[in-house]
Design a protein around this motif. Structure first.
Motif, mmCIF file in Angstrom:
data_model
loop_
_atom_site.group_PDB
_atom_site.id
_atom_site.type_symbol
_atom_site.label_atom_id
_atom_site.label_comp_id
_atom_site.label_asym_id
_atom_site.label_seq_id
_atom_site.Cartn_x
_atom_site.Cartn_y
_atom_site.Cartn_z
ATOM 1 N N GLY A 114 0.818 -1.209 0.000
ATOM 2 C CA GLY A 114 0.000 0.000 0.000
ATOM 3 C C GLY A 114 0.853 1.260 0.000
ATOM 4 N N GLU A 115 1.953 1.244 0.764
ATOM 5 C CA GLU A 115 2.842 2.400 0.772
ATOM 6 C C GLU A 115 3.556 2.559 -0.565
ATOM 7 N N LEU A 116 3.910 1.427 -1.194
ATOM 8 C CA LEU A 116 4.542 1.520 -2.509
ATOM 9 C C LEU A 116 3.571 2.085 -3.542
ATOM 10 N N ILE A 117 2.310 1.682 -3.466
ATOM 11 C CA ILE A 117 1.307 2.212 -4.394
ATOM 12 C C ILE A 117 1.146 3.713 -4.201
ATOM 13 N N ALA A 118 1.270 4.166 -2.952
ATOM 14 C CA ALA A 118 1.153 5.599 -2.661
ATOM 15 C C ALA A 118 2.413 6.371 -3.051
ATOM 16 N N GLY A 119 3.448 5.676 -3.519
ATOM 17 C CA GLY A 119 4.663 6.352 -3.964
ATOM 18 C C GLY A 119 5.712 6.541 -2.883
ATOM 19 N N ARG A 120 5.571 5.809 -1.760
ATOM 20 C CA ARG A 120 6.540 5.921 -0.671
ATOM 21 C C ARG A 120 7.220 4.576 -0.454
ATOM 22 N N PHE A 121 8.462 4.624 -0.026
ATOM 23 C CA PHE A 121 9.165 3.403 0.339
ATOM 24 C C PHE A 121 8.840 3.070 1.797
ATOM 25 N N PRO A 122 8.432 1.832 2.077
ATOM 26 C CA PRO A 122 8.068 1.483 3.459
ATOM 27 C C PRO A 122 9.298 1.347 4.348
ATOM 28 N N ARG A 123 9.052 1.511 5.637
ATOM 29 C CA ARG A 123 10.107 1.284 6.620
ATOM 30 C C ARG A 123 10.137 -0.186 7.009
ATOM 31 N N ARG A 124 11.327 -0.709 7.069
ATOM 32 C CA ARG A 124 11.472 -2.130 7.373
ATOM 33 C C ARG A 124 11.176 -2.400 8.844
ATOM 34 N N ARG A 125 10.425 -3.480 9.069
ATOM 35 C CA ARG A 125 10.155 -3.920 10.430
ATOM 36 C C ARG A 125 10.384 -5.432 10.484
ATOM 37 N N PRO A 126 10.967 -5.940 11.581
ATOM 38 C CA PRO A 126 11.296 -7.372 11.631
ATOM 39 C C PRO A 126 10.055 -8.228 11.834
ATOM 40 N N LEU A 127 10.111 -9.437 11.302
ATOM 41 C CA LEU A 127 9.058 -10.402 11.559
ATOM 42 C C LEU A 127 9.285 -11.061 12.923
ATOM 43 N N ARG A 128 8.235 -11.690 13.413
ATOM 44 C CA ARG A 128 8.375 -12.400 14.680
ATOM 45 C C ARG A 128 9.165 -13.691 14.483
ATOM 46 N N LYS A 129 9.606 -14.259 15.596
ATOM 47 C CA LYS A 129 10.520 -15.398 15.536
ATOM 48 C C LYS A 129 9.900 -16.587 14.815
ATOM 49 N N LYS A 130 8.615 -16.853 15.041
ATOM 50 C CA LYS A 130 7.963 -18.038 14.477
ATOM 51 C C LYS A 130 7.112 -17.724 13.246
ATOM 52 N N ASP A 131 7.233 -16.526 12.706
ATOM 53 C CA ASP A 131 6.487 -16.177 11.490
ATOM 54 C C ASP A 131 7.013 -16.956 10.295
ATOM 55 N N GLU A 132 6.125 -17.164 9.328
ATOM 56 C CA GLU A 132 6.500 -17.816 8.072
ATOM 57 C C GLU A 132 6.862 -16.749 7.031
ATOM 58 N N PHE A 133 7.242 -17.209 5.842
ATOM 59 C CA PHE A 133 7.553 -16.363 4.681
ATOM 60 C C PHE A 133 8.761 -15.455 4.929
ATOM 61 N N LYS A 134 9.700 -15.903 5.750
ATOM 62 C CA LYS A 134 10.875 -15.075 6.008
ATOM 63 C C LYS A 134 11.760 -14.953 4.771
ATOM 64 N N GLU A 135 11.849 -16.016 3.969
ATOM 65 C CA GLU A 135 12.642 -15.946 2.736
ATOM 66 C C GLU A 135 12.025 -14.953 1.760
ATOM 67 N N PHE A 136 10.693 -15.014 1.603
ATOM 68 C CA PHE A 136 10.005 -14.065 0.734
ATOM 69 C C PHE A 136 10.182 -12.640 1.245
ATOM 70 N N TYR A 137 10.159 -12.480 2.550
ATOM 71 C CA TYR A 137 10.344 -11.161 3.175
ATOM 72 C C TYR A 137 11.707 -10.580 2.811
ATOM 73 N N GLU A 138 12.765 -11.415 2.868
ATOM 74 C CA GLU A 138 14.102 -10.945 2.529
ATOM 75 C C GLU A 138 14.214 -10.610 1.041
ATOM 76 N N VAL A 139 13.584 -11.412 0.188
ATOM 77 C CA VAL A 139 13.607 -11.121 -1.254
ATOM 78 C C VAL A 139 12.897 -9.800 -1.538
ATOM 79 N N PHE A 140 11.785 -9.569 -0.840
ATOM 80 C CA PHE A 140 11.052 -8.309 -1.010
ATOM 81 C C PHE A 140 11.948 -7.118 -0.667
ATOM 82 N N TRP A 141 12.689 -7.198 0.428
ATOM 83 C CA TRP A 141 13.527 -6.075 0.825
ATOM 84 C C TRP A 141 14.750 -5.922 -0.072
ATOM 85 N N ARG A 142 15.211 -7.007 -0.665
ATOM 86 C CA ARG A 142 16.276 -6.856 -1.667
ATOM 87 C C ARG A 142 15.745 -6.102 -2.883
#
Length: 228
Positions: A114-142
């Motif tokens: 949603g922030e990208l659609i609005a033309g802003r870069f989002p601020r990174r926030r860490p996922l919780r320890k037992k959250d899934e999709f951590k690999e996808f999360y890292e690819v997104f931030w790359r």
């Protein structure tokens, strides 16, 4: 004279997945959890029914007139329904915990998009320890880091363009002509980068110079349509 078009209509390529195990660590983990849950429920249900039937059979052996057939059926049905209700509540709560680990990262990613659609870069926030999709999360931030680097490059080019535009307003005709030529090269390079990113065919500098103003205008409209 009317002409017939013998060209075959183009069809969209079919998207059929032949590989069902795409993310083994994720898929096998939850497949094992689901299979283990079904196995445990089946074993517990079998033990419960066996215990109820065994107790009824023992009671009939000791006192045949103590129980009737319909009472046995009711006891088995009530026991099975009670066990199923308890297990449904347990697995419902377990499902909430498991899906929370999946839906939490998806909710965060929706906010980021949603922030990208609005033309802003989002601020990174860490996922919780037992959250899934951590690999996808890292690819997104790359990908976000790559976009930021591209924006910094574009900002540097725009600064050069502004400096050249100021130079073109001053000085003699020779200096002004040279500044305008360099300015044109910078703008063409930026246009080529934008066309490449959008997947629009961009003509070379020489071919673009030979085209008529109408052709260049049409190419600009195509680029604008893709951008929109």
């Amino acid at each position: 004279m009317a002409t017939t078009d013998n060209r075959q209509p183009t069809t969209a390529p079919s998207c059929i997945r032949r590989k069902y195990i795409i993310k083994p660590s994720f898929q096998w983990k939850y497949t094992a959890l689901a299979a283990s849950g079904v196995f445990m429920v089946s074993v517990l249900m079998s033990l419960l029914l066996f215990g109820v039937l065994y107790q009824q059979a023992r009671t009939r052996m000791i006192n045949p007139a103590a129980s009737n057939a319909w009472q046995n059926t009711v006891v088995v049905a009530v026991s099975g329904a009670s066990f199923a209700a308890v297990m449904a509540v347990v697995f419902g709560l377990w499902s909430v915990v498991i899906t929370h680990r999946i839906c939490g990262p998806l909710f965060v990613m929706e906010k980021f998009f949603g922030e990208l659609i609005a033309g802003r870069f989002p601020r990174r926030r860490p996922l919780r320890k037992k959250d899934e999709f951590k690999e996808f999360y890292e690819v997104f931030w790359r990908a976000i880091d790559a976009l930021k680097a591209r924006k910094r490059c574009e900002a540097a080019k725009l600064a050069d363009v502004l400096a050249l535009a100021k130079e073109a307003q001053q000085g003699d005709d020779k200096a002004r002509t040279q500044a305008l030529e360099t300015l044109t090269e910078h703008v063409q390079a930026m246009h080529a980068d934008a066309a490449e990113a959008l997947g629009v065919e961009h003509p070379s500098a020489g071919a673009a110079a030979e085209k008529s103003p109408a052709s260049r205008s049409q190419a600009g409209k195509e680029l604008a349509e893709v951008s929109a």
